[in-house]
Scaffold this active site. Structure first.
Site, PDB file in Angstrom:
ATOM      1  N   GLU A 189       0.762  -1.132   0.025  1.00 46.53           N
ATOM      2  CA  GLU A 189       0.030  -0.065   0.039  1.00 46.53           C
ATOM      3  C   GLU A 189       0.810   1.253  -0.086  1.00 46.53           C
ATOM      4  O   GLU A 189       0.611   2.384  -0.530  1.00 46.53           O
ATOM      5  CB  GLU A 189      -0.855   0.254   1.327  1.00 46.53           C
ATOM      6  CG  GLU A 189      -1.843  -1.026   1.221  1.00 46.53           C
ATOM      7  CD  GLU A 189      -3.054  -0.968   0.502  1.00 46.53           C
ATOM      8  OE1 GLU A 189      -3.125   0.023  -0.412  1.00 46.53           O
ATOM      9  OE2 GLU A 189      -3.952  -2.109   0.246  1.00 46.53           O
ATOM     10  N   HIS A 256      -8.150  -7.929  -5.842  1.00 50.58           N
ATOM     11  CA  HIS A 256      -8.926  -8.502  -4.933  1.00 50.58           C
ATOM     12  C   HIS A 256      -9.444  -9.578  -5.643  1.00 50.58           C
ATOM     13  O   HIS A 256      -9.883 -10.614  -5.184  1.00 50.58           O
ATOM     14  CB  HIS A 256     -10.318  -7.239  -5.201  1.00 50.58           C
ATOM     15  CG  HIS A 256     -10.251  -6.357  -4.115  1.00 50.58           C
ATOM     16  ND1 HIS A 256     -11.021  -5.124  -4.074  1.00 50.58           N
ATOM     17  CD2 HIS A 256      -9.701  -6.218  -2.787  1.00 50.58           C
ATOM     18  CE1 HIS A 256     -10.770  -4.354  -3.031  1.00 50.58           C
ATOM     19  NE2 HIS A 256     -10.201  -5.118  -2.240  1.00 50.58           N
ATOM     20  N   HIS A 269      -4.239  -9.227   2.121  1.00 50.94           N
ATOM     21  CA  HIS A 269      -4.530  -8.227   1.149  1.00 50.94           C
ATOM     22  C   HIS A 269      -3.305  -7.496   0.649  1.00 50.94           C
ATOM     23  O   HIS A 269      -3.242  -7.441  -0.608  1.00 50.94           O
ATOM     24  CB  HIS A 269      -5.496  -7.102   2.114  1.00 50.94           C
ATOM     25  CG  HIS A 269      -5.859  -6.027   1.236  1.00 50.94           C
ATOM     26  ND1 HIS A 269      -6.876  -6.219   0.257  1.00 50.94           N
ATOM     27  CD2 HIS A 269      -5.495  -4.637   1.246  1.00 50.94           C
ATOM     28  CE1 HIS A 269      -7.121  -4.743  -0.328  1.00 50.94           C
ATOM     29  NE2 HIS A 269      -6.254  -4.120   0.282  1.00 50.94           N
TER      30      HIS A 269
HETATM   31  P1  NAD Z   1      -5.595  -7.228  10.229  1.00 50.67           P
HETATM   32  O1  NAD Z   1      -6.583  -6.392  11.117  1.00 50.67           O
HETATM   33  O2  NAD Z   1      -6.099  -8.648  10.426  1.00 50.67           O
HETATM   34  O3  NAD Z   1      -4.353  -7.272  11.168  1.00 50.67           O
HETATM   35  C1  NAD Z   1      -3.283  -8.184  10.689  1.00 50.67           C
HETATM   36  C2  NAD Z   1      -2.799  -9.370  11.854  1.00 50.67           C
HETATM   37  O4  NAD Z   1      -1.916  -8.423  12.745  1.00 50.67           O
HETATM   38  C3  NAD Z   1      -3.764  -9.614  13.007  1.00 50.67           C
HETATM   39  O5  NAD Z   1      -3.518 -10.970  13.371  1.00 50.67           O
HETATM   40  C4  NAD Z   1      -3.759  -8.592  14.246  1.00 50.67           C
HETATM   41  O6  NAD Z   1      -4.186  -9.252  15.167  1.00 50.67           O
HETATM   42  C5  NAD Z   1      -2.397  -8.590  13.893  1.00 50.67           C
HETATM   43  N1  NAD Z   1      -1.920  -7.338  14.662  1.00 50.67           N
HETATM   44  C6  NAD Z   1      -2.493  -6.141  14.761  1.00 50.67           C
HETATM   45  N2  NAD Z   1      -1.728  -5.215  15.329  1.00 50.67           N
HETATM   46  C7  NAD Z   1      -0.438  -5.720  15.794  1.00 50.67           C
HETATM   47  C8  NAD Z   1       0.789  -5.324  16.449  1.00 50.67           C
HETATM   48  N3  NAD Z   1       0.869  -4.194  16.839  1.00 50.67           N
HETATM   49  N4  NAD Z   1       1.624  -6.342  16.750  1.00 50.67           N
HETATM   50  C9  NAD Z   1       1.253  -7.702  16.401  1.00 50.67           C
HETATM   51  N5  NAD Z   1       0.062  -8.254  15.877  1.00 50.67           N
HETATM   52  C10 NAD Z   1      -0.608  -7.185  15.449  1.00 50.67           C
HETATM   53  O7  NAD Z   1      -5.177  -6.805   9.117  1.00 50.67           O
HETATM   54  P2  NAD Z   1      -4.997  -5.560   8.284  1.00 50.67           P
HETATM   55  O8  NAD Z   1      -4.000  -5.698   7.331  1.00 50.67           O
HETATM   56  O9  NAD Z   1      -4.713  -4.523   9.366  1.00 50.67           O
HETATM   57  O10 NAD Z   1      -6.242  -5.109   7.698  1.00 50.67           O
HETATM   58  C11 NAD Z   1      -6.851  -5.669   6.650  1.00 50.67           C
HETATM   59  C12 NAD Z   1      -8.466  -5.414   6.714  1.00 50.67           C
HETATM   60  O11 NAD Z   1      -8.440  -3.990   6.508  1.00 50.67           O
HETATM   61  C13 NAD Z   1      -9.144  -5.931   5.454  1.00 50.67           C
HETATM   62  O12 NAD Z   1     -10.336  -6.380   5.867  1.00 50.67           O
HETATM   63  C14 NAD Z   1      -9.343  -5.012   4.543  1.00 50.67           C
HETATM   64  O13 NAD Z   1     -10.532  -5.021   3.840  1.00 50.67           O
HETATM   65  C15 NAD Z   1      -9.294  -3.674   5.384  1.00 50.67           C
HETATM   66  N6  NAD Z   1      -9.009  -2.609   4.711  1.00 50.67           N
HETATM   67  C16 NAD Z   1      -9.960  -1.418   4.715  1.00 50.67           C
HETATM   68  C17 NAD Z   1      -9.630  -0.273   4.350  1.00 50.67           C
HETATM   69  C18 NAD Z   1     -10.616   0.887   4.268  1.00 50.67           C
HETATM   70  O14 NAD Z   1     -10.497   2.092   3.677  1.00 50.67           O
HETATM   71  N7  NAD Z   1     -11.336   0.755   5.339  1.00 50.67           N
HETATM   72  C19 NAD Z   1      -8.383  -0.188   3.500  1.00 50.67           C
HETATM   73  C20 NAD Z   1      -7.335  -1.228   3.433  1.00 50.67           C
HETATM   74  C21 NAD Z   1      -7.915  -2.201   4.217  1.00 50.67           C
END
Ligand code: NAD
Ligand code: GLY
Length: 385
Positions: A189, A256, A269
């Site tokens: 990203e 996607h 992702h």
């Molecule tokens: P996630 O929220 O699943 O986190 C990834 C993993 O990291 C999880 O196992 C979590 O428990 C762990 N984790 C989180 N913080 C941690 C830390 N500080 N230390 C150790 N482990 C930690 O995944 P993600 O990549 O953060 O987010 C993906 C999600 O975000 C998807 O559902 C996607 O659709 C969404 N998303 C939304 C937008 C938006 O604009 N709203 C944009 C991009 C992605």
């Protein structure tokens, strides 16, 4: 005192808010909420992993600022982004008598941010919420801009609302406990922002990728700030994605599709977005939108970040069907963000025949690379209905 950091403003009239980038910032969450004028109950929605690592720090900060806080834990991962878990969060809020002046804190990665924002949008027709993002994906993308939502069994993010937080807190210290695969996925990203909006930033990433992979503090702070500035500027111009905001989906049309073809288990992702950007740039080159040099430059940076760069083995028909589920499909026509130069993109309509020609004309993929390389084959998988 929090260590010095930087602040990015998201300008949306009455719904404007700050993105605070602070190393060690979660220790001061209570003070930041107090500064915003909150005095009531605070619900902290998180998961067991983040709670175990940082729950005490956050609870202490809220207690010291005089807040009555309630932790609401939901399971880790994408499987929790469902209506069922929204309902559980709402049950907790009703039981604990949360009012319109209460505040919800989304404390975790993008999954927690998306579901918490959605619960905040619908409880009492909307209560304030704050994003405290702890993954790189969340810090550079999902916590900023107000897209909230959950998955439907038939598709990702199909239920949701545009609902802006009143504050975003990015504590870069929390990134140090992220699993390497999650860190690298977030870099896709980051690279995306250079490609869509800022050639100089892309060159900075080329020069600082090694430092970034070592989580060098000042480099991480600079990168997060620049990504948030770009996202804030796009969102301020097009909050509801009627035009410009679509550029944030660069790499996501094919990305996607790969996520869904892999049933969200093969690629996380950011990994899918990395391969998506490689493919969409190569497709753009084939269609005459950009140069071979751009394609190679971008591919090399994505590879150096440790991301996969090869399209896994799959059939064109499956890829195209999955691309037809993209949210940028208009009247049945697939739209895709294509690069023109590094730092400049546009959205174009794609014809099936052009994509098919590109797909079959690609050079034979070399051995897969990156953290997801072992998993990059879809031979046993089929398209989601
Ligand atoms: P996630 O929220 O699943 O986190 C990834 C993993 O990291 C999880 O196992 C979590 O428990 C762990 N984790 C989180 N913080 C941690 C830390 N500080 N230390 C150790 N482990 C930690 O995944 P993600 O990549 O953060 O987010 C993906 C999600 O975000 C998807 O559902 C996607 O659709 C969404 N998303 C939304 C937008 C938006 O604009 N709203 C944009 C991009 C992605
Ligand atoms: N993550 C894409 C957007 O916020 O629009």
């Amino acid at each position: 005192m929090a260590r010095p950091g930087s602040t990015v403003r998201v300008s949306l009239g009455k719904r404007s808010y700050d993105v605070l980038i602070r190393d060690g910032g979660i220790r001061h969450l209570g003070k930041y909420l107090w500064d915003l004028g909150f005095t009531g109950k605070v619900g902290v929605v998180t998961n067991p992993i983040v709670h175990r690592l940082y729950g005490r720090r956050v609870a202490k900060s809220l207690r010291e600022a005089g807040f009555q806080s309630h932790s609401i834990l939901i399971p880790d991962g994408e499987r929790a982004k469902t209506l069922r878990w929204v309902s559980r969060i709402l049950d907790e809020l009703v039981r604990a008598r949360f009012e319109r002046g209460s505040v919800l804190v989304a404390f975790g990665g993008g999954v927690i941010g998306d579901i918490t924002g959605f619960a905040a949008a619908v409880y009492l027709r909307g209560i304030p919420f704050v994003q405290v993002a702890t993954t790189l994906v969340a810090q550079v993308d999902s916590s900023v801009g107000g897209k909230t939502g959950i998955n439907h069994p038939l598709g990702k993010n199909l239920i949701g609302a545009f609902y802006q937080p009143c504050l975003v807190l990015l504590d870069t210290e929390t990134l140090r406990t992220l699993p390497e695969r999650e860190w690298v996925a977030g870099l896709a990203e980051v690279i995306k922002y250079g490609m869509i909006a800022d050639g100089k930033f892309f060159a900075y990433l080329e020069n600082h990728m090694s430092a970034l992979l070592k989580l060098d503090g000042p480099v991480v702070q600079h990168v997060i700030k620049r990504c948030c500035e770009i996202k804030a500027s796009v969102v301020a111009k097009d909050e509801r994605e009627v035009g410009l905001r679509r550029i944030l989906n660069y790499g996501h049309t094919i990305g996607h599709a790969l996520e869904s073809l892999g049933q969200y288990r093969k690629f996380i992702h950011g990994e899918a977005v990395g391969v998506g950007m490689v493919c969409e740039a190569d497709l753009a080159r084939d269609l005459g939108y950009c140069s071979e040099e751009l394609v190679g430059r971008q591919r090399e940076l994505i590879r150096r970040a440790g991301l996969p760069v090869e399209l896994p083995s799959l059939r064109f028909g499956d890829l195209w069907s999955a691309m037809l589920h993209d949210k940028k499909v208009v009247k049945g026509q697939v739209h895709c963000v294509v690069p023109r130069t590094v730092g400049k993109v546009e959205v174009v309509a794609l014809r099936q025949s052009s994509v098919k020609r590109w797909f079959h004309g690609r050079k034979t993929p070399g051995p897969a690379q990156g953290t997801a390389a072992r998993q990059a084959s879809f031979s046993l998988l089929k398209v989601n209905p």
